[in-house]
Design a protein around this motif. Structure first.
Motif, PDB file in Angstrom:
ATOM      1  N   SER A  87       0.793  -1.230   0.000  1.00  0.00           N
ATOM      2  CA  SER A  87       0.000   0.000   0.000  1.00  0.00           C
ATOM      3  C   SER A  87       0.828   1.283   0.000  1.00  0.00           C
ATOM      4  O   SER A  87       0.359   2.309  -0.455  1.00  0.00           O
ATOM      5  CB  SER A  87      -0.973   0.004   1.175  1.00  0.00           C
ATOM      6  N   ALA A  88       2.059   1.251   0.466  1.00  0.00           N
ATOM      7  CA  ALA A  88       2.854   2.479   0.544  1.00  0.00           C
ATOM      8  C   ALA A  88       3.117   3.090  -0.829  1.00  0.00           C
ATOM      9  O   ALA A  88       3.137   4.309  -0.964  1.00  0.00           O
ATOM     10  CB  ALA A  88       4.172   2.210   1.260  1.00  0.00           C
ATOM     11  N   ALA A  89       3.318   2.264  -1.847  1.00  0.00           N
ATOM     12  CA  ALA A  89       3.619   2.786  -3.185  1.00  0.00           C
ATOM     13  C   ALA A  89       2.793   2.105  -4.261  1.00  0.00           C
ATOM     14  O   ALA A  89       3.192   2.052  -5.412  1.00  0.00           O
ATOM     15  CB  ALA A  89       5.109   2.606  -3.476  1.00  0.00           C
ATOM     16  N   ALA A  90       1.618   1.602  -3.903  1.00  0.00           N
ATOM     17  CA  ALA A  90       0.831   0.789  -4.832  1.00  0.00           C
ATOM     18  C   ALA A  90       0.259   1.576  -6.000  1.00  0.00           C
ATOM     19  O   ALA A  90       0.142   1.052  -7.091  1.00  0.00           O
ATOM     20  CB  ALA A  90      -0.299   0.086  -4.087  1.00  0.00           C
ATOM     21  N   ILE A  91      -0.114   2.828  -5.780  1.00  0.00           N
ATOM     22  CA  ILE A  91      -0.743   3.609  -6.847  1.00  0.00           C
ATOM     23  C   ILE A  91      -0.080   4.994  -6.913  1.00  0.00           C
ATOM     24  O   ILE A  91      -0.608   5.971  -6.394  1.00  0.00           O
ATOM     25  CB  ILE A  91      -2.266   3.753  -6.617  1.00  0.00           C
ATOM     26  N   PRO A  92       1.084   5.080  -7.557  1.00  0.00           N
ATOM     27  CA  PRO A  92       1.693   6.409  -7.704  1.00  0.00           C
ATOM     28  C   PRO A  92       0.837   7.273  -8.634  1.00  0.00           C
ATOM     29  O   PRO A  92       0.253   6.769  -9.591  1.00  0.00           O
ATOM     30  CB  PRO A  92       3.064   6.118  -8.309  1.00  0.00           C
ATOM     31  N   PHE A  93       0.749   8.559  -8.325  1.00  0.00           N
ATOM     32  CA  PHE A  93      -0.066   9.451  -9.149  1.00  0.00           C
ATOM     33  C   PHE A  93       0.542  10.838  -9.201  1.00  0.00           C
ATOM     34  O   PHE A  93       1.392  11.202  -8.395  1.00  0.00           O
ATOM     35  CB  PHE A  93      -1.507   9.514  -8.626  1.00  0.00           C
ATOM     36  N   GLU A  94       0.062  11.596 -10.187  1.00  0.00           N
ATOM     37  CA  GLU A  94       0.415  13.001 -10.364  1.00  0.00           C
ATOM     38  C   GLU A  94      -0.849  13.768 -10.669  1.00  0.00           C
ATOM     39  O   GLU A  94      -1.764  13.245 -11.302  1.00  0.00           O
ATOM     40  CB  GLU A  94       1.409  13.183 -11.510  1.00  0.00           C
ATOM     41  N   VAL A  95      -0.902  15.024 -10.217  1.00  0.00           N
ATOM     42  CA  VAL A  95      -2.058  15.878 -10.468  1.00  0.00           C
ATOM     43  C   VAL A  95      -1.566  17.227 -10.967  1.00  0.00           C
ATOM     44  O   VAL A  95      -0.662  17.823 -10.381  1.00  0.00           O
ATOM     45  CB  VAL A  95      -2.912  16.070  -9.184  1.00  0.00           C
ATOM     46  N   ASP A  96      -2.160  17.699 -12.051  1.00  0.00           N
ATOM     47  CA  ASP A  96      -1.909  19.039 -12.569  1.00  0.00           C
ATOM     48  C   ASP A  96      -3.128  19.878 -12.203  1.00  0.00           C
ATOM     49  O   ASP A  96      -4.242  19.602 -12.673  1.00  0.00           O
ATOM     50  CB  ASP A  96      -1.710  18.994 -14.076  1.00  0.00           C
ATOM     51  N   LEU A  97      -2.949  20.872 -11.348  1.00  0.00           N
ATOM     52  CA  LEU A  97      -4.047  21.730 -10.904  1.00  0.00           C
ATOM     53  C   LEU A  97      -4.279  22.791 -11.978  1.00  0.00           C
ATOM     54  O   LEU A  97      -3.712  23.874 -11.956  1.00  0.00           O
ATOM     55  CB  LEU A  97      -3.710  22.358  -9.554  1.00  0.00           C
ATOM     56  N   VAL A  98      -5.126  22.476 -12.928  1.00  0.00           N
ATOM     57  CA  VAL A  98      -5.377  23.338 -14.086  1.00  0.00           C
ATOM     58  C   VAL A  98      -6.029  24.644 -13.644  1.00  0.00           C
ATOM     59  O   VAL A  98      -5.642  25.726 -14.093  1.00  0.00           O
ATOM     60  CB  VAL A  98      -6.256  22.604 -15.131  1.00  0.00           C
ATOM     61  N   SER A  99      -7.022  24.545 -12.781  1.00  0.00           N
ATOM     62  CA  SER A  99      -7.689  25.718 -12.231  1.00  0.00           C
ATOM     63  C   SER A  99      -8.274  25.324 -10.886  1.00  0.00           C
ATOM     64  O   SER A  99      -8.125  24.184 -10.448  1.00  0.00           O
ATOM     65  CB  SER A  99      -8.786  26.221 -13.178  1.00  0.00           C
ATOM     66  N   ALA A 100      -9.000  26.232 -10.268  1.00  0.00           N
ATOM     67  CA  ALA A 100      -9.635  25.928  -8.981  1.00  0.00           C
ATOM     68  C   ALA A 100     -10.713  24.859  -9.125  1.00  0.00           C
ATOM     69  O   ALA A 100     -11.042  24.171  -8.163  1.00  0.00           O
ATOM     70  CB  ALA A 100     -10.233  27.193  -8.383  1.00  0.00           C
ATOM     71  N   ASP A 101     -11.229  24.680 -10.359  1.00  0.00           N
ATOM     72  CA  ASP A 101     -12.324  23.735 -10.580  1.00  0.00           C
ATOM     73  C   ASP A 101     -11.964  22.549 -11.460  1.00  0.00           C
ATOM     74  O   ASP A 101     -12.824  21.709 -11.741  1.00  0.00           O
ATOM     75  CB  ASP A 101     -13.504  24.468 -11.239  1.00  0.00           C
ATOM     76  N   GLU A 102     -10.723  22.462 -11.914  1.00  0.00           N
ATOM     77  CA  GLU A 102     -10.368  21.423 -12.873  1.00  0.00           C
ATOM     78  C   GLU A 102      -8.951  20.928 -12.630  1.00  0.00           C
ATOM     79  O   GLU A 102      -8.045  21.721 -12.360  1.00  0.00           O
ATOM     80  CB  GLU A 102     -10.475  21.970 -14.291  1.00  0.00           C
ATOM     81  N   VAL A 103      -8.798  19.596 -12.745  1.00  0.00           N
ATOM     82  CA  VAL A 103      -7.474  18.998 -12.634  1.00  0.00           C
ATOM     83  C   VAL A 103      -7.284  17.985 -13.765  1.00  0.00           C
ATOM     84  O   VAL A 103      -8.249  17.485 -14.343  1.00  0.00           O
ATOM     85  CB  VAL A 103      -7.253  18.287 -11.273  1.00  0.00           C
ATOM     86  N   ASP A 104      -6.035  17.739 -14.070  1.00  0.00           N
ATOM     87  CA  ASP A 104      -5.650  16.595 -14.888  1.00  0.00           C
ATOM     88  C   ASP A 104      -4.910  15.672 -13.934  1.00  0.00           C
ATOM     89  O   ASP A 104      -4.066  16.130 -13.161  1.00  0.00           O
ATOM     90  CB  ASP A 104      -4.716  17.009 -16.024  1.00  0.00           C
ATOM     91  N   LEU A 105      -5.252  14.404 -13.959  1.00  0.00           N
ATOM     92  CA  LEU A 105      -4.555  13.490 -13.067  1.00  0.00           C
ATOM     93  C   LEU A 105      -4.144  12.236 -13.801  1.00  0.00           C
ATOM     94  O   LEU A 105      -4.754  11.836 -14.789  1.00  0.00           O
ATOM     95  CB  LEU A 105      -5.384  13.165 -11.821  1.00  0.00           C
TER      96      LEU A 105
END
Length: 170
Positions: A87-105
């Motif tokens: 569980s410590a590294a099972a699902i690595p992810f990244e998020v780009d905070l496009v705006s206050a209402d939208e993200v790319d992940l």
């Protein structure tokens, strides 16, 4: 490989407004794949192992809705990723905070698909992708010990998203 299509179907079913209307919002590709051979005298069994990279663009709902849906899918399709040891590294992810209402992940999943191959008497082969042999939680078990099975996801101000459990591949 069956699991990428299964995950795409689950996410599209859970979030049709996000993915069914614009399929380009959900991209998947396989990276670092390899085949591990388990052949014996009577079979050519092997396991396909790969990293499934998932990219979601233009996401405007709470990201927790993706994680709950993904974890529910993993409990039947790749339960080892949910074990305490992984569980410590099972699902690595990244998020780009496009705006206050939208993200790319984006997130990566280390997936395996065991393939059972047996030689037929006519010289051909029968092949099937084996289901996960030992799910972390049986389908009859609630997501939480005192709660019901996951049937919908909701966030304040949004309509509930209905979840239909995915049947593991036989």
């Amino acid at each position: 490989m069956l699991k990428p299509d299964s995950l795409r179907a689950r996410l599209t079913e859970a979030f049709p407004d996000a993915f069914a209307r614009d399929a380009t919002n959900l991209s998947m590709w396989v990276d670092q794949g390899h085949v591990r051979c388990h052949a014996g005298p009577d079979n050519l069994n092997f396991t396909v192992e790969y990293k499934l990279c998932v990219s979601i663009t233009g996401w405007t709902l709470p990201s927790i809705m993706i994680w709950v849906t993904l974890i529910d899918w993993l409990r039947a399709q790749q339960p080892d990723l949910l074990s305490p040891a992984n569980s410590a590294a099972a699902i690595p992810f990244e998020v780009d905070l496009v705006s206050a209402d939208e993200v790319d992940l984006g997130f990566d999943l280390a997936l395996t698909e065991p393939v059972r191959v047996t030689r037929r008497e006519d010289g051909g082969f029968d092949m099937r992708v084996a289901a996960e042999p030992d799910p972390l939680f049986p389908d009859a078990a609630p997501l939480l010990p005192s709660g019901p099975l996951l049937k919908s996801i909701w966030a304040p101000g949004l309509n509930p998203v209905q979840i239909v459990p995915d049947e593991p591949e036989a």
